[in-house]
Scaffold this active site. Structure first.
Site, PDB file in Angstrom:
ATOM      1  N   HIS A 159      -2.375  29.614  33.752  1.00 23.35           N
ATOM      2  CA  HIS A 159      -1.724  28.526  34.490  1.00 23.35           C
ATOM      3  C   HIS A 159      -1.160  27.465  33.546  1.00 23.35           C
ATOM      4  O   HIS A 159       0.032  27.115  33.614  1.00 23.35           O
ATOM      5  CB  HIS A 159      -2.755  27.900  35.442  1.00 23.35           C
ATOM      6  CG  HIS A 159      -2.217  26.808  36.306  1.00 23.35           C
ATOM      7  ND1 HIS A 159      -1.831  27.011  37.612  1.00 23.35           N
ATOM      8  CD2 HIS A 159      -1.993  25.487  36.058  1.00 23.35           C
ATOM      9  CE1 HIS A 159      -1.401  25.868  38.120  1.00 23.35           C
ATOM     10  NE2 HIS A 159      -1.488  24.918  37.194  1.00 23.35           N
ATOM     11  N   GLU A 160      -2.004  26.967  32.664  1.00 25.80           N
ATOM     12  CA  GLU A 160      -1.572  25.881  31.769  1.00 25.80           C
ATOM     13  C   GLU A 160      -0.521  26.351  30.764  1.00 25.80           C
ATOM     14  O   GLU A 160       0.383  25.596  30.406  1.00 25.80           O
ATOM     15  CB  GLU A 160      -2.769  25.274  31.042  1.00 25.80           C
ATOM     16  CG  GLU A 160      -3.794  24.608  31.961  1.00 25.80           C
ATOM     17  CD  GLU A 160      -3.213  23.532  32.866  1.00 25.80           C
ATOM     18  OE1 GLU A 160      -2.136  22.985  32.550  1.00 25.80           O
ATOM     19  OE2 GLU A 160      -3.832  23.243  33.909  1.00 25.80           O
ATOM     20  N   HIS A 194       7.202  26.556  30.185  1.00 26.49           N
ATOM     21  CA  HIS A 194       8.302  25.927  30.924  1.00 26.49           C
ATOM     22  C   HIS A 194       8.838  24.739  30.122  1.00 26.49           C
ATOM     23  O   HIS A 194      10.054  24.594  29.920  1.00 26.49           O
ATOM     24  CB  HIS A 194       7.799  25.473  32.295  1.00 26.49           C
ATOM     25  CG  HIS A 194       8.871  25.039  33.243  1.00 26.49           C
ATOM     26  ND1 HIS A 194       8.626  24.618  34.523  1.00 26.49           N
ATOM     27  CD2 HIS A 194      10.219  24.951  33.086  1.00 26.49           C
ATOM     28  CE1 HIS A 194       9.768  24.299  35.117  1.00 26.49           C
ATOM     29  NE2 HIS A 194      10.747  24.475  34.256  1.00 26.49           N
TER      30      HIS A 194
END
Length: 594
Positions: free
Chosen positions: A385-386, A392
């Site tokens: 997730h992180e 991004h």
């Protein structure tokens, strides 16, 4: 473990941002001196293309340096929050940020005073201004909602007063509230806190869950009228600013910043309503697995699938994430490996370290990830997730000028959740252990329950509450409780007892003081699920489109960037795709428990 005892390779390399604290001090002093230069630009922005460009470049330079100073100071502080030197660094950086905000406050009103015709001439005269076209057009977009200088000054000064409701709630909820003590399954007497409330609701002992649930809502109930008045005041201030700024509603005003059509909000609620049967089926399955004659609201968090006992070393976690994200292709995996191999991540817990996990960074420097890794499967998902957030940011920064690099909140959770979705679907495909498979499915189902359904219910409550103020209706504790109770009945169905206490849940949700924010969790999950599905099914073409989205920063409206990736959030399709997966996983878990 103390911070000094951590292995260097398990800590983030903040020296990549500032090689030393002394250098941070030097740059801090330089920025303090630069702030005075803002005075030289005031009154000059409309004079020529060159004067406007000179200001915009200078503003970028100061904000970029400010960002680095602020991020470094806070990251150093977060790695050991007992370190007084870094506490001071963080406080000084915060103060300097406020000073820059004040010094540059003249700029947007000045740019708004430049006519559209003159702006176009400026763009023709100096091609370098093209870099700032999006930034300037976003300022000009707000022209109809920007008032004269005198009124804007008054409104700016009123903000502290307008924030009173949120500040009062925060003070009560964070400092003054005192929950009762209960007895845990181990026979230990403990006081309920915000931090342990959900873990207590996850207890396998039903009496502990019930006691925690009743203890929390009994406490809020004692202040129900005060909390209703506080929340009503926050609704009033939002409605006031919307009216003054010529918006049709508070919701339009809050969605305006990211240029999100209000139809996206309504579309989310309507589509979830049409798929309420799936949530009701989930509730029925939970009741069956827990084997209770009556399911209560305090039974919604306790696990219905046993977590695997397996512990994963951090090296193993990295390998699992690399395998799970393989569909993203070679380029993406290479960046992921770069982060794993070059100390982007602060891995383990130590005394004084901030809890939880996040990704953060500053433009021009690779992103960072803070973790408190304990080797559970949940923490493997946290890593995926992180790193989704981090990559991004990496691609946005690498492909956009500073002014367009920061992506909007509307898409902030898309890349991180897409990573989680790819990983979980990979693990479901390869696992042969039935217990682990049930856990993985339930992990995913809980995400849908908590993010898509629950946050949409929150969004619907906000829509109703703000409409009441707009329509001149009285906002009382009884009315808010009635609305909230009925929403729970609608969302959770007939197979659960909607306990009276739950009507007060609105009173403990801090996000309601940040209006029309929570819906983005639900739209973000929907977009991520739709994107992961497309990546798995279509491969390279889908990945190429998705990479364009990651590289887009804020160069376009978030809705348009998602369209490039192949997801149209103005339609119901992404939400339907996500809910279809929810339904399929539900069917699979049901078969496993029959």
């Amino acid at each position: 473990m103390k911070r000094i005892e951590q292995k260097v390779e398990d800590t983030w390399c903040l020296e990549d941002m500032f090689e030393s604290d002394d250098f941070w001090e030097e740059e801090f002093g330089r920025l303090q001196r630069m702030i005075f230069q803002y005075e030289d630009f005031e009154g000059t922005l409309g004079e020529s293309a060159d004067s406007l460009l000179e200001y915009l470049k200078f503003n970028d330079e100061t904000n970029l340096l400010m960002e680095r100073l602020y991020v470094y100071a806070n990251m150093r502080y977060h790695q050991d929050m007992a370190n007084s030197m870094y506490q001071e660094f963080a406080a000084r950086a915060q103060k300097l940020m406020v000073e820059i905000s004040g010094a540059s406050a003249f700029a947007e009103p000045e740019i708004l005073e430049i006519t559209t015709e003159k702006i176009n001439i400026f763009f023709n005269e100096n091609p370098e201004l093209e870099t700032y076209k999006r930034y300037i057009s976003e300022i000009l977009r707000g022209k109809n909602h920007t008032l004269d200088k005198k009124t804007e000054t008054i409104l700016a000064k009123s903000r502290q007063m307008a924030n009173a409701a949120e500040n009062i709630f925060s003070m009560y909820n964070g400092a003054d509230i005192k929950f009762p003590s209960i007895t845990t399954e181990e026979g230990e007497e403990i006081e309920i806190t915000h931090g342990n409330f959900v873990p207590l609701l996850e207890s396998t002992d039903r009496e502990v869950r019930k006691a925690a649930f009743e203890g929390v809502y009994e406490t809020y109930g004692k202040m129900r009228n005060t909390l209703a008045a506080t929340f009503a005041a926050n609704l009033d201030q939002a409605n006031f600013y919307a009216q003054v700024r010529n918006f049709s509603s508070a919701r339009e005003m809050y969605l305006y910043g990211s240029n999100i059509p209000e139809s996206v909000y309504d579309n989310l609620i309507e589509t979830v309503h049409k798929n309420m049967d799936k949530m009701h089926k989930y509730v029925s399955l939970r009741k069956k697995i827990l084997d209770v004659s009556e399911l209560h609201m305090y039974d919604l968090y306790t696990p219905i699938a046993k977590a695997p006992d397996t512990k994963y070393s951090f090296e193993a976690a990295k390998d699992i994430v690399l395998e799970g994200l393989a569909p993203m292709g070679e380029e993406y995996i290479k960046v992921l490996e770069e982060g794993f191999d070059n100390r982007w991540i602060d891995v383990y817990e130590n005394e004084g370290k901030r809890s939880g996990a996040y990704s953060w960074g500053a433009y021009g420097i690779h992103p960072y990830v803070l973790m408190n890794y304990h080797g559970t499967l949940d923490h493997v998902f946290t890593l995926a997730h992180e790193m989704g957030h981090a990559i991004h940011s990496y691609y946005s920064d690498a492909n956009q000028p500073y002014v367009n690099a920061g992506y909007k909140i509307f898409v902030a959770e898309v890349a991180s959740t897409c990573n989680e979705s790819l990983l979980i679907q990979h693990l479901l495909k390869i696992t042969e252990d039935e217990e682990e498979k049930a856990y993985l499915i339930n992990h995913f189902l809980e995400q849908f329950k908590g993010t898509l359904y629950r946050q949409t219910m929150f969004a619907e409550f906000e829509k109703i509450a703000h409409s009441m103020v707009q329509n001149g209706e009285g906002v009382t504790a009884d009315r808010l409780c009635e609305i909230y109770y009925n929403l729970n009945k609608k969302y959770f169905g007939d197979d659960i007892v909607i306990d009276k206490e739950i009507e007060l849940e609105w009173a403990r949700i801090p996000h309601f003081y940040n209006p029309f924010y929570v819906y983005q969790y639900a739209t973000g999950l929907s977009a991520a699920i739709a994107l992961s599905k497309r990546i798995i099914e279509e491969g390279k073409p889908a990945v190429e489109d998705y990479m364009k989205f990651l590289k887009g920063g804020s160069s376009q409206d978030p809705i348009e960037l998602l369209k490039i990736a192949g997801v149209d959030m103005t339609s119901a399709k992404p939400i339907e795709t996500a809910l279809e997966l929810f339904g399929n996983l539900l069917d699979e878990l049901q078969k496993m428990t029959d």
